[in-house]
Design a protein around this motif. Sequence first.
Motif, mmCIF file in Angstrom:
data_model
loop_
_atom_site.group_PDB
_atom_site.id
_atom_site.type_symbol
_atom_site.label_atom_id
_atom_site.label_comp_id
_atom_site.label_asym_id
_atom_site.label_seq_id
_atom_site.Cartn_x
_atom_site.Cartn_y
_atom_site.Cartn_z
ATOM 1 N N PRO A 176 4.019 9.550 15.405
ATOM 2 C CA PRO A 176 3.955 10.628 16.400
ATOM 3 C C PRO A 176 2.696 11.480 16.289
ATOM 4 O O PRO A 176 2.352 12.188 17.232
ATOM 5 C CB PRO A 176 5.219 11.457 16.124
ATOM 6 C CG PRO A 176 5.625 11.110 14.733
ATOM 7 C CD PRO A 176 5.194 9.693 14.512
ATOM 8 N N GLU A 177 1.994 11.401 15.147
ATOM 9 C CA GLU A 177 0.750 12.144 14.980
ATOM 10 C C GLU A 177 -0.484 11.265 15.198
ATOM 11 O O GLU A 177 -1.610 11.690 14.912
ATOM 12 C CB GLU A 177 0.693 12.754 13.575
ATOM 13 C CG GLU A 177 1.769 13.785 13.299
ATOM 14 C CD GLU A 177 1.620 14.441 11.948
ATOM 15 O OE1 GLU A 177 0.691 14.064 11.196
ATOM 16 O OE2 GLU A 177 2.418 15.332 11.638
ATOM 17 N N LEU A 178 -0.286 10.062 15.736
ATOM 18 C CA LEU A 178 -1.383 9.098 15.804
ATOM 19 C C LEU A 178 -2.611 9.660 16.502
ATOM 20 O O LEU A 178 -3.725 9.596 15.970
ATOM 21 C CB LEU A 178 -0.922 7.823 16.509
ATOM 22 C CG LEU A 178 -2.015 6.785 16.779
ATOM 23 C CD1 LEU A 178 -2.676 6.334 15.475
ATOM 24 C CD2 LEU A 178 -1.444 5.597 17.546
ATOM 25 N N TYR A 179 -2.436 10.223 17.688
ATOM 26 C CA TYR A 179 -3.613 10.591 18.473
ATOM 27 C C TYR A 179 -4.326 11.814 17.904
ATOM 28 O O TYR A 179 -5.562 11.883 17.939
ATOM 29 C CB TYR A 179 -3.223 10.765 19.946
ATOM 30 C CG TYR A 179 -2.774 9.433 20.517
ATOM 31 C CD1 TYR A 179 -3.701 8.466 20.859
ATOM 32 C CD2 TYR A 179 -1.414 9.119 20.621
ATOM 33 C CE1 TYR A 179 -3.307 7.222 21.328
ATOM 34 C CE2 TYR A 179 -1.007 7.880 21.092
ATOM 35 C CZ TYR A 179 -1.964 6.927 21.434
ATOM 36 O OH TYR A 179 -1.572 5.687 21.872
ATOM 37 N N SER A 180 -3.577 12.739 17.348
ATOM 38 C CA SER A 180 -4.244 13.868 16.690
ATOM 39 C C SER A 180 -4.974 13.404 15.435
ATOM 40 O O SER A 180 -6.059 13.922 15.105
ATOM 41 C CB SER A 180 -3.231 14.967 16.350
ATOM 42 O OG SER A 180 -2.252 14.512 15.430
ATOM 43 N N GLN A 181 -4.426 12.425 14.734
ATOM 44 C CA GLN A 181 -5.088 11.926 13.526
ATOM 45 C C GLN A 181 -6.307 11.070 13.858
ATOM 46 O O GLN A 181 -7.285 11.067 13.108
ATOM 47 C CB GLN A 181 -4.095 11.144 12.671
ATOM 48 C CG GLN A 181 -3.010 12.003 12.046
ATOM 49 C CD GLN A 181 -3.562 13.062 11.090
ATOM 50 O OE1 GLN A 181 -4.610 12.875 10.477
ATOM 51 N NE2 GLN A 181 -2.854 14.178 10.978
ATOM 52 N N SER A 227 0.821 -1.213 0.000
ATOM 53 C CA SER A 227 0.000 0.000 0.000
ATOM 54 C C SER A 227 0.850 1.256 0.000
ATOM 55 O O SER A 227 1.793 1.378 0.788
ATOM 56 C CB SER A 227 -0.923 0.041 1.225
ATOM 57 O OG SER A 227 -1.692 1.241 1.214
ATOM 58 N N VAL A 228 0.474 2.206 -0.862
ATOM 59 C CA VAL A 228 1.135 3.509 -0.887
ATOM 60 C C VAL A 228 0.504 4.475 0.112
ATOM 61 O O VAL A 228 0.957 5.609 0.250
ATOM 62 C CB VAL A 228 1.118 4.113 -2.305
ATOM 63 C CG1 VAL A 228 1.943 3.268 -3.261
ATOM 64 C CG2 VAL A 228 -0.327 4.269 -2.831
ATOM 65 N N VAL A 229 -0.531 4.026 0.819
ATOM 66 C CA VAL A 229 -1.143 4.825 1.888
ATOM 67 C C VAL A 229 -0.588 4.299 3.205
ATOM 68 O O VAL A 229 -0.916 3.190 3.632
ATOM 69 C CB VAL A 229 -2.682 4.718 1.861
ATOM 70 C CG1 VAL A 229 -3.294 5.546 2.991
ATOM 71 C CG2 VAL A 229 -3.226 5.186 0.511
ATOM 72 N N VAL A 230 0.294 5.096 3.841
ATOM 73 C CA VAL A 230 1.111 4.538 4.921
ATOM 74 C C VAL A 230 0.991 5.287 6.253
ATOM 75 O O VAL A 230 1.660 4.919 7.212
ATOM 76 C CB VAL A 230 2.587 4.469 4.503
ATOM 77 C CG1 VAL A 230 2.779 3.489 3.360
ATOM 78 C CG2 VAL A 230 3.120 5.849 4.124
ATOM 79 N N THR A 231 0.155 6.296 6.326
ATOM 80 C CA THR A 231 -0.096 6.949 7.612
ATOM 81 C C THR A 231 -1.591 7.217 7.745
ATOM 82 O O THR A 231 -2.317 7.340 6.747
ATOM 83 C CB THR A 231 0.644 8.295 7.765
ATOM 84 O OG1 THR A 231 0.093 9.249 6.844
ATOM 85 C CG2 THR A 231 2.136 8.140 7.531
ATOM 86 N N LEU A 232 -2.029 7.344 8.976
ATOM 87 C CA LEU A 232 -3.425 7.685 9.206
ATOM 88 C C LEU A 232 -3.730 9.075 8.673
ATOM 89 O O LEU A 232 -4.836 9.335 8.184
ATOM 90 C CB LEU A 232 -3.741 7.579 10.701
ATOM 91 C CG LEU A 232 -5.206 7.761 11.104
ATOM 92 C CD1 LEU A 232 -6.124 6.802 10.345
ATOM 93 C CD2 LEU A 232 -5.364 7.588 12.612
ATOM 94 N N GLY A 233 -2.750 9.964 8.718
ATOM 95 C CA GLY A 233 -2.955 11.291 8.146
ATOM 96 C C GLY A 233 -3.237 11.230 6.655
ATOM 97 O O GLY A 233 -4.137 11.916 6.147
ATOM 98 N N VAL A 292 -11.897 5.466 7.525
ATOM 99 C CA VAL A 292 -10.590 4.859 7.748
ATOM 100 C C VAL A 292 -10.722 3.684 8.712
ATOM 101 O O VAL A 292 -11.663 3.609 9.508
ATOM 102 C CB VAL A 292 -9.575 5.884 8.306
ATOM 103 C CG1 VAL A 292 -9.370 7.025 7.318
ATOM 104 C CG2 VAL A 292 -10.004 6.403 9.674
ATOM 105 N N VAL A 293 -9.760 2.784 8.612
ATOM 106 C CA VAL A 293 -9.646 1.664 9.536
ATOM 107 C C VAL A 293 -8.339 1.833 10.297
ATOM 108 O O VAL A 293 -7.272 1.985 9.686
ATOM 109 C CB VAL A 293 -9.673 0.317 8.788
ATOM 110 C CG1 VAL A 293 -9.402 -0.841 9.752
ATOM 111 C CG2 VAL A 293 -11.012 0.131 8.081
ATOM 112 N N VAL A 294 -8.413 1.807 11.615
ATOM 113 C CA VAL A 294 -7.240 1.979 12.464
ATOM 114 C C VAL A 294 -6.763 0.602 12.918
ATOM 115 O O VAL A 294 -7.441 -0.075 13.697
ATOM 116 C CB VAL A 294 -7.565 2.863 13.686
ATOM 117 C CG1 VAL A 294 -6.339 2.994 14.589
ATOM 118 C CG2 VAL A 294 -8.058 4.240 13.240
ATOM 119 N N ASP A 295 -5.611 0.189 12.411
ATOM 120 C CA ASP A 295 -4.995 -1.079 12.790
ATOM 121 C C ASP A 295 -3.751 -0.748 13.608
ATOM 122 O O ASP A 295 -2.812 -0.135 13.105
ATOM 123 C CB ASP A 295 -4.622 -1.875 11.539
ATOM 124 C CG ASP A 295 -4.073 -3.256 11.857
ATOM 125 O OD1 ASP A 295 -3.275 -3.385 12.807
ATOM 126 O OD2 ASP A 295 -4.421 -4.213 11.141
#
Length: 273
Positions: A186-191, A153-159, A175-178
């Motif tokens: 480092p941006e996980l919780y804001s995203q 996958s070329v989609v590699v961050t939750l952002g 989105v699906v959060v795995d």
Amino acid sequence: MARLGSFDRLSLNQITTERWSLREAVEGCVRAGVPWIAPWRNKVAEAGLSESRRMIQDAGLQVSSLCRGGMFPAATAAERQARIDDNRRAVEEAAELGAQVLVLVCGPSPDRDIDRARGWVAEGIDQLVPFAREHGVRLGIEPLHPMQAAERSVVVTLGQANTLAEQFAAQDVGVVVDVFHVWWDPELYSQIARAGERILGFHVSDWIVPTPDMVLGRGMMGDGVIEIRRIREAVEAAGYNGPIEVEIFNRAVWDAPGDEVLALMKERYLEHV
């Protein structure tokens, strides 16, 4: 930190018991008291779509998602169209099974042009949305760990996933959060907070140290370094209270008796999720 007190939201993502057929997985869930299941398309194809729907319904299980659609980028227009056609079939399968979410693993670039590949992902989702809406199926973009960019996958961050999903209506694309794929960010919780109502699924496993394999190296919850409960609380604070899928790619887990895997899965779910 709040603990989960029951198994009402627990879902077996079928890859966790990869050696089991769909029928065996359904029967295993019933024996274990696991109320949700997330089938994989290859297992559904083996059993037959109508028979898969019947056995899941007869067992009283609910379907948390269908794995998977996506894989949009390809070298030629004909190949990209073939992948859209396959995604439409996946939407039909999800609708037949009663899954409200089709998980999208968006696919790697066929060449070195990763930006163009990401454009093809957006175009593919855009083409799929009207068809999915007609069938009552939402599309869940699952960002994968960056180490899987070249192969999966070329989609590699939750952002990135949020930015992509926000091009479409929230009732159509989310989105699906795995945790395996996003725990390091480092941006996980804001995203997660940004995603809000667009969170359509939550997958748990653990990151083993040392990591044996980027695909087949996931651990049972509690065997690794991920703050699973903190992430779970964050997705709940953002508004997600749906099923929680245990999704583990690991040959040792696959080789263990399925009933033992489900028993351990339930124990670790209460302890660590």
